[in-house]
Design an enzyme around this catalytic site. Structure first.
Site, PDB file in Angstrom:
ATOM      1  N   HIS A 135       0.818  -1.230   0.000  1.00 37.02           N
ATOM      2  CA  HIS A 135       0.000   0.000   0.000  1.00 37.02           C
ATOM      3  C   HIS A 135       0.845   1.272   0.000  1.00 37.02           C
ATOM      4  CE1 HIS A 135      -3.637  -2.256   0.467  1.00 37.02           C
ATOM      5  NE2 HIS A 135      -3.336  -2.706   1.667  1.00 37.02           N
TER       6      HIS A 135
ATOM      7  N   ASP B 108      -2.970 -10.622  -2.601  1.00 35.42           N
ATOM      8  CA  ASP B 108      -3.453 -10.115  -1.314  1.00 35.42           C
ATOM      9  C   ASP B 108      -4.902  -9.650  -1.488  1.00 35.42           C
ATOM     10  OD1 ASP B 108      -2.180  -8.873   1.477  1.00 35.42           O
ATOM     11  OD2 ASP B 108      -3.872  -7.692   0.708  1.00 35.42           O
TER      12      ASP B 108
ATOM     13  N   HIS C  76      -6.337  -7.150  -0.511  1.00 34.83           N
ATOM     14  CA  HIS C  76      -6.482  -5.704  -0.703  1.00 34.83           C
ATOM     15  C   HIS C  76      -5.730  -5.272  -1.962  1.00 34.83           C
ATOM     16  CE1 HIS C  76      -6.830  -6.410   3.722  1.00 34.83           C
ATOM     17  NE2 HIS C  76      -7.909  -5.660   3.528  1.00 34.83           N
TER      18      HIS C  76
ATOM     19  N   ASP D  96      -4.758 -12.848   3.273  1.00 38.58           N
ATOM     20  CA  ASP D  96      -5.965 -12.318   3.912  1.00 38.58           C
ATOM     21  C   ASP D  96      -7.230 -12.517   3.080  1.00 38.58           C
ATOM     22  OD1 ASP D  96      -4.986 -10.495   2.105  1.00 38.58           O
ATOM     23  OD2 ASP D  96      -4.767  -8.855   3.552  1.00 38.58           O
TER      24      ASP D  96
HETATM   25 ZN   LIG Z   1      -4.208  -7.241   2.599  1.00 42.29          ZN
END
Ligand SMILES: [Zn+2]
Length: 301
Positions: free
Chosen positions: A115, A152, A154, A239
């Site tokens: 991120h 991932d 996200h 995740d």
């Molecule tokens: Zn994540």
């Protein structure tokens, strides 16, 4: 299997946060016990500012050293600058090992990185180790084409923004491919569409059936392989697991083994870097992925 791991990466943070030291300490303990044949190495190289500046703005490096929170998820911790740099060092060494030996290398470190943008820390991430590794591999390790596969849960917004800027213009034009598969809607809210032919996104709806999610992951990896990269870097987040406490996805342990098997079947040098994964089962998910990546005999085990 080579695992890059520095126990110092557990020396910050709190068990009150999802991104906590036990993620890596429990995983390291489990892997050492279950796979005594795997090699472990503490990354030795000190990462220079010059390396970090491949992906980050000078102001961000100065900001990292200041004792001020970036946001609620990404607070200041004493020494976080050094922790983030060690995580980068491990990623660089994993990439170097993968290119030199064509055998799997996994960076078991924190903080995660995907991120972090050129100018900002966010979402538990301070420096973007996978983007730095991609740029470093092209400049210093002889990899002309580098692809990032980001399973991932996200969106890898930071990696996307850094590599997209580099792959669309300038000396690295056409050199990078980015493929992210992630929950959407979900944090951080981006990744709803492709930014171009080399910057691709596969948004998957919350609670989508496993088969739908896996098909998206397969399609993303097929696109990575079609790019014909000299190196595949994996933003290995765990995740998207059905029992992860901060997402709403449905993958099971065996699905992470499937991802590992697919990665091996690409036949290309690959290094993976731990990103997210917050369930108590993280050690088992990482193990499933690594076992299947390394060894054909463990398929569907
Ligand atoms: Zn994540």
């Amino acid at each position: 299997m080579l695992i890059l791991h520095d126990p110092q990466c557990a020396d910050y943070g709190s068990s009150m946060r999802p991104e906590q030291p036990a993620r890596v300490t429990r995983t390291a303990t489990h892997l050492r016990t279950a796979h005594p044949d795997w090699s472990w190495r503490v990354p030795s190289a000190v990462v220079t500012d010059e390396t970090l500046l491949l992906a980050h703005a000078p102001g961000h490096l100065r900001r990292l050293a200041q004792p001020r929170d970036f946001d609620a998820d990404t607070p200041y911790f004493p020494g976080i600058d050094g922790h983030a740099r060690r995580s980068v060092a491990a990623a660089l060494e994993a990439a170097r090992h993968a290119l030199a030996t064509r055998t799997p290398a996994f960076s078991l470190m924190r903080p995660p990185g995907h991120h972090a943008t050129a100018t900002n820390a966010m979402g538990f991430c301070y420096l973007n180790q996978i983007a730095i590794a991609a740029l470093h591999a092209r400049r210093h390790l002889g990899a002309a084409r580098v692809a990032v596969w980001d399973p991932d849960a996200h969106h890898g917004n930071g990696t996307e923004s850094i590599l997209h800027a580099d792959t669309t213009a300038g000396p690295h034009a056409g050199a990078f491919f980015f493929a992210s598969v992630h929950q959407s809607p979900g944090y951080p809210g981006s990744g709803t569409h492709d930014l171009g032919p080399l910057t691709r996104n596969w948004p998957v709806a919350p609670r989508a059936p496993r088969a739908i999610h896996l098909a998206a992951l397969r399609e993303a990896l097929d696109a990575v392989v079609a790019f014909q990269p000299d190196l595949i870097l994996v933003s290995a987040g765990f995740d998207a697991y059905a029992r992860d406490p901060i997402t709403e996805m449905t993958l099971e342990r065996g699905d992470f083994a499937t991802l590992g098997r697919w990665l091996r079947e690409t036949g290309r040098p690959a290094a993976a870097i731990l990103e997210g994964g917050y369930s108590d089962d993280l050690p088992l998910l990482v193990e499933a992925f690594l076992e299947a990546w390394e060894n054909p005999a463990t398929i569907n085990a």
